[in-house]
Write an enzyme that holds these catalytic residues in place. Sequence first.
Site, mmCIF file in Angstrom:
data_model
loop_
_atom_site.group_PDB
_atom_site.id
_atom_site.type_symbol
_atom_site.label_atom_id
_atom_site.label_comp_id
_atom_site.label_asym_id
_atom_site.label_seq_id
_atom_site.Cartn_x
_atom_site.Cartn_y
_atom_site.Cartn_z
ATOM 1 N N GLU A 285 34.760 33.679 48.863
ATOM 2 C CA GLU A 285 35.501 34.894 49.247
ATOM 3 C C GLU A 285 34.539 36.063 49.184
ATOM 4 O O GLU A 285 33.964 36.345 48.131
ATOM 5 C CB GLU A 285 36.709 35.074 48.314
ATOM 6 C CG GLU A 285 37.761 33.996 48.529
ATOM 7 C CD GLU A 285 38.141 33.810 49.995
ATOM 8 O OE1 GLU A 285 38.406 34.804 50.686
ATOM 9 O OE2 GLU A 285 38.138 32.656 50.480
ATOM 10 N N CYS A 319 37.066 44.748 47.434
ATOM 11 C CA CYS A 319 36.764 44.132 48.717
ATOM 12 C C CYS A 319 37.826 44.532 49.737
ATOM 13 O O CYS A 319 37.594 44.549 50.933
ATOM 14 C CB CYS A 319 36.711 42.627 48.573
ATOM 15 S SG CYS A 319 38.215 41.959 47.880
HETATM 16 N N1 LIG Z 1 37.039 38.553 49.124
HETATM 17 C C1 LIG Z 1 37.292 38.705 47.830
HETATM 18 O O1 LIG Z 1 38.283 38.164 47.303
HETATM 19 C C2 LIG Z 1 36.390 39.539 46.989
HETATM 20 C C3 LIG Z 1 36.835 39.933 45.722
HETATM 21 C C4 LIG Z 1 35.989 40.720 44.946
HETATM 22 C C5 LIG Z 1 34.758 41.106 45.423
HETATM 23 N N2 LIG Z 1 34.369 40.733 46.653
HETATM 24 C C6 LIG Z 1 33.066 41.159 47.184
HETATM 25 O O2 LIG Z 1 32.092 41.085 46.152
HETATM 26 C C7 LIG Z 1 31.092 42.063 46.336
HETATM 27 C C8 LIG Z 1 30.916 42.855 45.057
HETATM 28 O O3 LIG Z 1 30.672 42.016 43.982
HETATM 29 P P1 LIG Z 1 29.206 41.726 43.429
HETATM 30 O O4 LIG Z 1 28.368 42.941 43.566
HETATM 31 O O5 LIG Z 1 29.389 41.138 42.071
HETATM 32 O O6 LIG Z 1 28.699 40.638 44.458
HETATM 33 P P2 LIG Z 1 27.338 39.767 44.421
HETATM 34 O O7 LIG Z 1 27.363 38.898 45.607
HETATM 35 O O8 LIG Z 1 26.171 40.615 44.196
HETATM 36 O O9 LIG Z 1 27.506 38.899 43.098
HETATM 37 C C9 LIG Z 1 28.597 38.014 42.904
HETATM 38 C C10 LIG Z 1 28.185 36.939 41.929
HETATM 39 O O10 LIG Z 1 27.172 36.149 42.539
HETATM 40 C C11 LIG Z 1 26.092 36.010 41.632
HETATM 41 N N3 LIG Z 1 24.859 35.721 42.375
HETATM 42 C C12 LIG Z 1 23.932 36.586 42.824
HETATM 43 N N4 LIG Z 1 22.942 35.910 43.464
HETATM 44 C C13 LIG Z 1 23.275 34.596 43.432
HETATM 45 C C14 LIG Z 1 22.675 33.397 43.913
HETATM 46 N N5 LIG Z 1 21.531 33.398 44.581
HETATM 47 N N6 LIG Z 1 23.301 32.223 43.688
HETATM 48 C C15 LIG Z 1 24.475 32.197 43.033
HETATM 49 N N7 LIG Z 1 25.080 33.288 42.542
HETATM 50 C C16 LIG Z 1 24.492 34.475 42.738
HETATM 51 C C17 LIG Z 1 26.105 37.317 40.862
HETATM 52 O O11 LIG Z 1 25.362 37.216 39.678
HETATM 53 C C18 LIG Z 1 27.598 37.485 40.631
HETATM 54 O O12 LIG Z 1 28.026 36.690 39.558
HETATM 55 C C19 LIG Z 1 31.578 42.919 47.489
HETATM 56 O O13 LIG Z 1 30.931 42.507 48.648
HETATM 57 C C20 LIG Z 1 33.061 42.612 47.549
HETATM 58 O O14 LIG Z 1 33.643 42.847 48.801
HETATM 59 C C21 LIG Z 1 35.147 39.936 47.437
HETATM 60 N N1 LIG Z 2 42.949 41.386 45.477
HETATM 61 C C1 LIG Z 2 42.502 42.761 45.428
HETATM 62 C C2 LIG Z 2 41.094 42.908 45.903
HETATM 63 C C3 LIG Z 2 40.092 41.972 45.301
HETATM 64 C C4 LIG Z 2 38.722 42.334 45.742
HETATM 65 O O1 LIG Z 2 38.049 43.171 45.290
HETATM 66 C C5 LIG Z 2 43.389 43.636 46.289
HETATM 67 O O2 LIG Z 2 44.251 43.129 46.987
HETATM 68 O O3 LIG Z 2 43.202 44.848 46.276
#
Ligand SMILES: NC(=O)c1ccc[n+]([C@@H]2O[C@H](COP(=O)([O-])OP(=O)(O)OC[C@H]3O[C@@H](n4cnc5c(N)ncnc54)[C@H](O)[C@@H]3O)[C@@H](O)[C@H]2O)c1
Ligand SMILES: N[C@@H](CCC=O)C(=O)O
Length: 514
Positions: A285, A319
């Site tokens: 995600e 996100c």
């Molecule tokens: N779609 C969703 O449900 C959802 C929910 C929350 C956040 N997000 C997204 O997450 C991002 C913000 O979170 P973030 O800054 O923690 O994201 P990120 O991708 O930088 O990190 C997420 C996780 O991945 C790990 N990671 C980093 N490099 C890696 C690698 N090479 N292999 C495996 N794991 C690795 C990080 O340490 C962390 O635990 C935004 O883009 C946001 O939109 C999406």
């Molecule tokens: N589930 C949360 C978003 C999670 C991602 O950052 C929302 O619906 O706002």
Amino acid sequence: MIPYKHEPFTDFSIEKNRTDYLEGLKTVEAYLGQDYPLIIGGERITTEDKIVSFNPSNKEELIGNVSKSSKELAEKAMQAADEAFKTWKKVKPEVRADVLMRAAAIVRRRKHEFSALLTKEAGKPWNEADADTAEAIDFMEYYARQMLRLKDGMPVESRPGEDNRYDYIPLGVGVVISPWNFAFAIMAGTTVAAMVAGNTVLLKPASTTPVVAYKFIEVLEEAGMPPGVVNYIPGPGSEVGDYLVDHANTRFISFTGSKEVGLRIAERSAKVNEGQVWMKRLIAEMGGKNTMVVDKEADLELAAQSIVKSAFGFSGQKCSAGSRAVIVEDVYDTVLERVIELTKELTIGDPTDQSNYMGPVIDGNSYNKIMSYIEIGKEEGRLVAGGDGDDSKGFFVNPTVFADLDPQARIMQEEIFGPVVGLMKAKDFDHAIEIANNTEYGLTGGVITNNRENLEKAREDFHVGNLYFNRGCTGAIVGYQSFGGFNMSGTDSKAGGPDYIGLHMQAKTTSEMY
Ligand SMILES: NC(=O)c1ccc[n+]([C@@H]2O[C@H](COP(=O)([O-])OP(=O)(O)OC[C@H]3O[C@@H](n4cnc5c(N)ncnc54)[C@H](O)[C@@H]3O)[C@@H](O)[C@H]2O)c1
Ligand SMILES: N[C@@H](CCC=O)C(=O)O
């Protein structure tokens, strides 16, 4: 068992609730700065090398020193998870679900402590922290019930003299990689979904928020989780993450985070490594570039309120955040003016002070990235609110609004993940939907209109995983608005939805003649 109902949000206008939250804050303040070990097979392992977790509103305040996993320790954790899988997979689903229900009860009793920890470690204002904790409770309550729904499989047909069954069995060892922005809810939700399905887990939380994850593992242990079922191994994504993603014994990966890291994991996990006897399953995600669409026949006050709330709740670090608004030209000026007014009323500062609507952004890297997007925005559009920040004590970025943007502008296409929203005009409603669909993402979107025909048009044509009408585009509730996105927003796993647990299992057909 009582039917699932989501955890209510705390009403902080009630004095008792405010006092309880402040008590939670005192509890957290009493344990700030402690050391936290890794947890592998139930064993506490302390390393020399540490992840330092600090308060993003006050760089001087240490939240905790957390032991950092290396590849060697990740391997040890893999062996512990492999071993624990042999027995955990045979534990009855009812017993596994009980662990989640008990853990939910423990968290509910310590709700304000967990929220206060999120305020300190992730910079969440009270209401945002409360919602994060409530969502963690919801995931446990909901997934426990979903597992009970799946435990006897699904009905299939049988002919005379034949007994056909369709059962779900666990997959194996899963690597759960979680983000910092829902440091409790997403970390806990992705972990418990995997474990209640009978899998064992290697949890690598985000490096900016490892303490809340540690506290959660303690809760699972108190709730009766056996050693080795969830192993806590914070560490650098590029080292521990890559190692576990590549590992031949990894059966599935549940990742939530950025598009860049998600795609890297997708590529690496597709490669079959020596000794591997399966294709790894991937739940990923990822990010979003979400649009609020405003029609000309609409409640314009609701439109402005929804744009501001979706853009600036938790400083735009969701996100789901509405980082673009596309407004039909007839009402553009009115909505823009009101968005500017509302934005200028927002308060920003230390989120332990309840009167602050917005707290800091998560860290220096994030601050610098957002500020550089603001500079890009100044070239691409008209700055009408905010546009500045202060990182002297913590990482504060003022809520920022750009107007009159081109749909292809970088700040209208790229995920900024901060308190920045871009507004632009559309000729009419169809044009607005066309613009709303013009990014590589497809996570959330909102439509404000009183025109039923246009709502139905949006239902069909607005291509996002979570589409909201006459409200903002954040704040999905477990079991009510299952969450996940299309296109580069990920695999649309729909967290908090009826199919989610199934993604962590495999279906087995048995056919007996008698
Ligand atoms: N779609 C969703 O449900 C959802 C929910 C929350 C956040 N997000 C997204 O997450 C991002 C913000 O979170 P973030 O800054 O923690 O994201 P990120 O991708 O930088 O990190 C997420 C996780 O991945 C790990 N990671 C980093 N490099 C890696 C690698 N090479 N292999 C495996 N794991 C690795 C990080 O340490 C962390 O635990 C935004 O883009 C946001 O939109 C999406
Ligand atoms: N589930 C949360 C978003 C999670 C991602 O950052 C929302 O619906 O706002």
